[in-house]
Scaffold this motif. Structure first.
Motif, PDB file in Angstrom:
ATOM      1  N   ALA A 144     -38.118   3.911  13.588  1.00  0.00           N
ATOM      2  CA  ALA A 144     -37.605   5.329  12.442  1.00  0.00           C
ATOM      3  C   ALA A 144     -36.548   4.998  13.638  1.00  0.00           C
ATOM      4  CB  ALA A 144     -38.107   6.588  13.247  1.00  0.00           C
ATOM      5  N   PRO A 145     -35.415   4.026  13.962  1.00  0.00           N
ATOM      6  CA  PRO A 145     -34.257   3.744  14.527  1.00  0.00           C
ATOM      7  C   PRO A 145     -33.334   5.645  14.441  1.00  0.00           C
ATOM      8  CG  PRO A 145     -34.542   2.388  12.977  1.00  0.00           C
ATOM      9  CD  PRO A 145     -35.923   2.550  12.653  1.00  0.00           C
ATOM     10  N   GLY A 146     -33.628   5.660  13.183  1.00  0.00           N
ATOM     11  CA  GLY A 146     -32.420   7.088  12.916  1.00  0.00           C
ATOM     12  C   GLY A 146     -30.953   6.997  13.190  1.00  0.00           C
ATOM     13  N   ALA A 147     -30.264   5.550  13.071  1.00  0.00           N
ATOM     14  CA  ALA A 147     -28.981   5.324  13.067  1.00  0.00           C
ATOM     15  C   ALA A 147     -27.860   6.138  12.569  1.00  0.00           C
ATOM     16  CB  ALA A 147     -28.570   4.265  13.155  1.00  0.00           C
ATOM     17  N   ASP A 148     -28.069   6.505  11.751  1.00  0.00           N
ATOM     18  CA  ASP A 148     -27.155   7.801  10.127  1.00  0.00           C
ATOM     19  C   ASP A 148     -28.015   8.535  10.458  1.00  0.00           C
ATOM     20  OD1 ASP A 148     -24.986   8.230   9.116  1.00  0.00           O
ATOM     21  OD2 ASP A 148     -26.346   8.162   6.691  1.00  0.00           O
ATOM     22  N   ASP A 149     -29.260   9.494  10.624  1.00  0.00           N
ATOM     23  CA  ASP A 149     -30.162  10.218  11.080  1.00  0.00           C
ATOM     24  C   ASP A 149     -31.477  10.403  11.717  1.00  0.00           C
ATOM     25  OD1 ASP A 149     -31.055  12.384  10.589  1.00  0.00           O
ATOM     26  OD2 ASP A 149     -32.320  12.106   8.210  1.00  0.00           O
ATOM     27  N   ASN A 150     -30.258  10.720  12.733  1.00  0.00           N
ATOM     28  CA  ASN A 150     -28.889  11.330  13.193  1.00  0.00           C
ATOM     29  C   ASN A 150     -28.453  10.815  14.467  1.00  0.00           C
ATOM     30  OD1 ASN A 150     -26.227  12.833  13.033  1.00  0.00           O
ATOM     31  ND2 ASN A 150     -27.359  14.780  14.086  1.00  0.00           N
ATOM     32  N   GLY A 151     -28.940   9.045  14.895  1.00  0.00           N
ATOM     33  CA  GLY A 151     -28.202   9.084  16.179  1.00  0.00           C
ATOM     34  C   GLY A 151     -26.616   9.009  15.756  1.00  0.00           C
ATOM     35  N   SER A 152     -26.153   8.603  14.191  1.00  0.00           N
ATOM     36  CA  SER A 152     -24.211   9.392  14.518  1.00  0.00           C
ATOM     37  C   SER A 152     -23.864  10.415  14.850  1.00  0.00           C
ATOM     38  CB  SER A 152     -24.005   9.328  12.824  1.00  0.00           C
ATOM     39  OG  SER A 152     -24.369   9.493  11.966  1.00  0.00           O
ATOM     40  N   GLY A 153     -24.251  11.537  14.304  1.00  0.00           N
ATOM     41  CA  GLY A 153     -23.925  12.922  14.877  1.00  0.00           C
ATOM     42  C   GLY A 153     -24.557  13.005  16.618  1.00  0.00           C
ATOM     43  N   ALA A 154     -25.927  12.487  16.894  1.00  0.00           N
ATOM     44  CA  ALA A 154     -25.727  13.107  18.609  1.00  0.00           C
ATOM     45  C   ALA A 154     -24.332  11.897  19.071  1.00  0.00           C
ATOM     46  CB  ALA A 154     -26.442  12.171  18.751  1.00  0.00           C
ATOM     47  N   ALA A 155     -24.864  11.081  18.650  1.00  0.00           N
ATOM     48  CA  ALA A 155     -23.822  10.321  19.854  1.00  0.00           C
ATOM     49  C   ALA A 155     -21.744  11.114  19.338  1.00  0.00           C
ATOM     50  CB  ALA A 155     -23.639   8.838  18.970  1.00  0.00           C
ATOM     51  N   GLY A 156     -22.188  11.430  18.233  1.00  0.00           N
ATOM     52  CA  GLY A 156     -20.640  11.835  17.904  1.00  0.00           C
ATOM     53  C   GLY A 156     -20.436  13.517  18.523  1.00  0.00           C
ATOM     54  N   VAL A 157     -21.216  14.360  19.294  1.00  0.00           N
ATOM     55  CA  VAL A 157     -21.670  15.324  20.336  1.00  0.00           C
ATOM     56  C   VAL A 157     -21.084  15.041  21.643  1.00  0.00           C
ATOM     57  CG1 VAL A 157     -23.031  16.812  21.307  1.00  0.00           C
ATOM     58  CG2 VAL A 157     -23.480  17.013  19.036  1.00  0.00           C
ATOM     59  N   ILE A 158     -21.897  13.657  22.242  1.00  0.00           N
ATOM     60  CA  ILE A 158     -21.325  13.334  23.327  1.00  0.00           C
ATOM     61  C   ILE A 158     -19.880  12.995  23.028  1.00  0.00           C
ATOM     62  CG2 ILE A 158     -21.672  11.394  25.134  1.00  0.00           C
ATOM     63  CD1 ILE A 158     -25.127  11.210  24.052  1.00  0.00           C
ATOM     64  N   ALA A 159     -19.650  11.843  22.320  1.00  0.00           N
ATOM     65  CA  ALA A 159     -17.636  11.784  21.785  1.00  0.00           C
ATOM     66  C   ALA A 159     -17.339  12.836  22.256  1.00  0.00           C
ATOM     67  CB  ALA A 159     -18.005  11.214  21.046  1.00  0.00           C
ATOM     68  N   MET A 160     -17.996  13.737  21.393  1.00  0.00           N
ATOM     69  CA  MET A 160     -16.584  15.226  21.692  1.00  0.00           C
ATOM     70  C   MET A 160     -17.094  16.170  22.645  1.00  0.00           C
ATOM     71  SD  MET A 160     -17.366  16.876  17.660  1.00  0.00           S
ATOM     72  CE  MET A 160     -15.924  17.746  17.672  1.00  0.00           C
ATOM     73  N   ALA A 161     -18.039  15.695  23.568  1.00  0.00           N
ATOM     74  CA  ALA A 161     -17.908  16.614  24.955  1.00  0.00           C
ATOM     75  C   ALA A 161     -16.978  15.677  25.383  1.00  0.00           C
ATOM     76  CB  ALA A 161     -19.314  16.559  25.121  1.00  0.00           C
ATOM     77  N   ASP A 162     -16.866  14.250  25.669  1.00  0.00           N
ATOM     78  CA  ASP A 162     -16.252  13.167  26.642  1.00  0.00           C
ATOM     79  C   ASP A 162     -14.347  13.797  26.184  1.00  0.00           C
ATOM     80  OD1 ASP A 162     -14.705  11.631  28.491  1.00  0.00           O
ATOM     81  OD2 ASP A 162     -15.966  10.208  26.994  1.00  0.00           O
ATOM     82  N   ALA A 163     -14.253  13.564  24.429  1.00  0.00           N
ATOM     83  CA  ALA A 163     -12.621  13.803  24.469  1.00  0.00           C
ATOM     84  C   ALA A 163     -12.365  15.678  24.985  1.00  0.00           C
ATOM     85  CB  ALA A 163     -12.413  14.025  23.140  1.00  0.00           C
ATOM     86  N   LEU A 164     -13.249  16.592  24.881  1.00  0.00           N
ATOM     87  CA  LEU A 164     -12.741  17.966  24.722  1.00  0.00           C
ATOM     88  C   LEU A 164     -12.824  18.699  26.341  1.00  0.00           C
ATOM     89  CD1 LEU A 164     -14.352  19.274  21.642  1.00  0.00           C
ATOM     90  CD2 LEU A 164     -11.931  19.545  22.309  1.00  0.00           C
ATOM     91  N   ALA A 165     -13.803  17.413  27.484  1.00  0.00           N
ATOM     92  CA  ALA A 165     -13.696  18.264  28.654  1.00  0.00           C
ATOM     93  C   ALA A 165     -12.317  18.496  29.326  1.00  0.00           C
ATOM     94  CB  ALA A 165     -14.627  16.725  29.764  1.00  0.00           C
ATOM     95  N   PRO A 166     -11.457  17.689  28.667  1.00  0.00           N
ATOM     96  CA  PRO A 166     -10.463  18.473  29.861  1.00  0.00           C
ATOM     97  C   PRO A 166      -9.834  19.830  28.780  1.00  0.00           C
ATOM     98  CG  PRO A 166      -9.695  16.219  28.614  1.00  0.00           C
ATOM     99  CD  PRO A 166     -11.396  16.883  28.541  1.00  0.00           C
ATOM    100  N   ILE A 167     -10.000  20.993  28.135  1.00  0.00           N
ATOM    101  CA  ILE A 167      -9.635  21.858  27.524  1.00  0.00           C
ATOM    102  C   ILE A 167     -10.963  22.676  27.797  1.00  0.00           C
ATOM    103  CG2 ILE A 167      -8.745  20.606  25.439  1.00  0.00           C
ATOM    104  CD1 ILE A 167     -10.572  22.053  23.262  1.00  0.00           C
TER     105      ILE A 167
END
Ligand SMILES: [Zn+2]
Length: 413
Positions: free
Chosen positions: A235-258
């Motif tokens: 069950a690789p779940g790349a779209d459902d929901n590896g994409s959203g989970a990786a997206g949460v971490i990418a946003m945590a990175d971008a938003l850290a300074p605010i």
């Protein structure tokens, strides 16, 4: 017998000559870019204007119904049903009033069907919204930190495991990996344990250090599932929901300074596929002050599928913003940022369905699901075919830009 008349939504309610005649047919049903009238006065409509309209007559004793489906699971379950309009996640169909899809409640919802009547808005397709003349430099500088390369790297790590089935050891490893990533970004991270059908699972919750209760929560489910073959199966779940989970971490990175201006929390859930266990548990554990501190919640569940159109043509990238009245301001804010910073076609729906935003909306919190556009419904989810080679980084990146810009804009005001 019921007749159904389709017209382009852009021609309705603009003072067009047909409007007065249409008024007698009641408010239209909104479906994508179309207005749908039930039993419109036929002669009147045709006389009113030479409009590109279409008429259908439903089979005797049938009703007009809308369907929300995951993948193509309604169409697979009921291939004999007549589909009047097919926009992927949403269908307009004709059903007998005692059709099982209308009367049976599914414990594990893969689709929902409901009768529609004049005034029902199933979903609305806004197209590309005009870009504003002015854009915020503060938002631009946050967006510079958003990395599609980092998104892809996290996604590759997540799908490298055979499964992320919620109660499995492999899920634990994915949760630990996510915890380390978020800690490395400077967040305070906790694993929140809970019991669920078939065992135990956990959520990964991150907040800025020594910050007040989050004003914004970014979330997505970390688990995956193989419905047909069981917990051990791939069950690789790349779209459902590896994409959203990786997206949460990418946003945590971008938003850290605010983090010093706006407290932004991040949540990765287990148990979503078995019935939203993780998000329901997080909600039940939130103190009242934490609930009232929240101004916006953004759920990402499948942000990476861009199906080719008929005959392999490329299609415009689109996002669906799905919420409720309580989150209308978040939907409007996200749509404005999509216009400012992306090329996304924007679709909206006020019928929240079957993902982690639903429990929060039910509790009166302003949650919105951001998901690949309705037509991009992913037919390979919940099985071994949901693989990373089918993920369109460009679409995921644009949805992440919209979401990140929205949060940055809240910090900027
Ligand atoms: Zn999902």
């Amino acid at each position: 017998m019921t007749s159904v008349t389709f017209m382009p939504l852009s021609l309705v309610g603009q003072g067009a000559p047909s409007d007065q005649r249409l008024a007698s047919a009641g408010a239209p049903i909104i479906f994508g870019r179309e207005a749908v009238f039930m039993d419109a006065p036929r002669a009147g409509l045709h006389a009113a204007a030479r409009l590109p309209q279409q008429e259908r007559t439903l089979a005797p004793d049938h009703v007009l119904a809308a369907v929300v489906q995951k993948g193509r699971l309604f169409e697979r379950a009921y291939p004999e049903v007549t589909v009047l309009r097919n926009r992927g996640r949403y269908l307009l169909v004709e059903l007998s009033p005692n059709h099982p899809a209308l009367v049976e409640r599914h414990a594990e919802p893969c689709y929902a069907a409901f009768p529609v009547e004049p005034g029902t808005e199933v979903f609305r397709d806004l197209g590309r919204i005009a870009r504003p003349a002015q854009r915020s430099p503060a938002v631009a500088s946050v967006l510079e930190r958003l990395s599609v390369v980092a998104f892809r790297a996290t996604l590759e790590e997540l799908v490298a495991q055979r499964t992320r089935f919620s109660t499995s050891e492999a899920y634990r490893q994915a949760a630990e990996l996510s915890r380390r990533r978020l800690e490395d970004l400077g967040y305070q991270v906790a694993l929140q344990e809970f019991a669920m059908a078939g065992g135990r699972s956990c959520n990964v919750l991150a907040t800025p250090k020594e910050a007040p209760f989050p004003a914004v929560i970014i979330m997505g489910h970390l688990d995956s599932i193989n419905h047909a073959e069981g917990p051990e199966a791939a069950a690789p779940g790349a779209d459902d929901n590896g994409s959203g989970a990786a997206g949460v971490i990418a946003m945590a990175d971008a938003l850290a300074p605010i983090g010093d201006r706006l407290s932004v929390g991040f949540a990765l859930f287990g148990g979503e596929e078995q019935g939203l266990f993780g998000s329901r548990h997080m909600l039940s554990a939130l103190p009242a002050e934490a609930v009232s501190a929240v101004r916006a919640m953004i759920n990402m569940d499948m942000i990476g599928t861009l199906n080719p159109g008929p005959d392999g043509t490329t299609v415009a990238p689109a996002v669906l913003l799905e919420g409720a009245d309580v989150s209308r301001h978040v939907i409007e804010g996200l749509a404005a940022q999509a216009a400012a910073w992306t090329d996304l076609t924007v679709q909206t729906s006020f019928k929240p369905y079957a993902s982690d935003h639903v429990p929060f909306i039910e509790a009166g919190m302003p949650a919105v699901l951001t998901i690949e556009g309705a037509d991009q419904t992913n037919d390979s989810i919940h099985g071994p075919g949901d693989t990373i080679d089918r993920i369109d980084d460009g679409l995921a990146y644009q949805i992440l830009r919209m979401n990140t810009a929205y949060v940055a804009s809240l910090a900027d005001t």
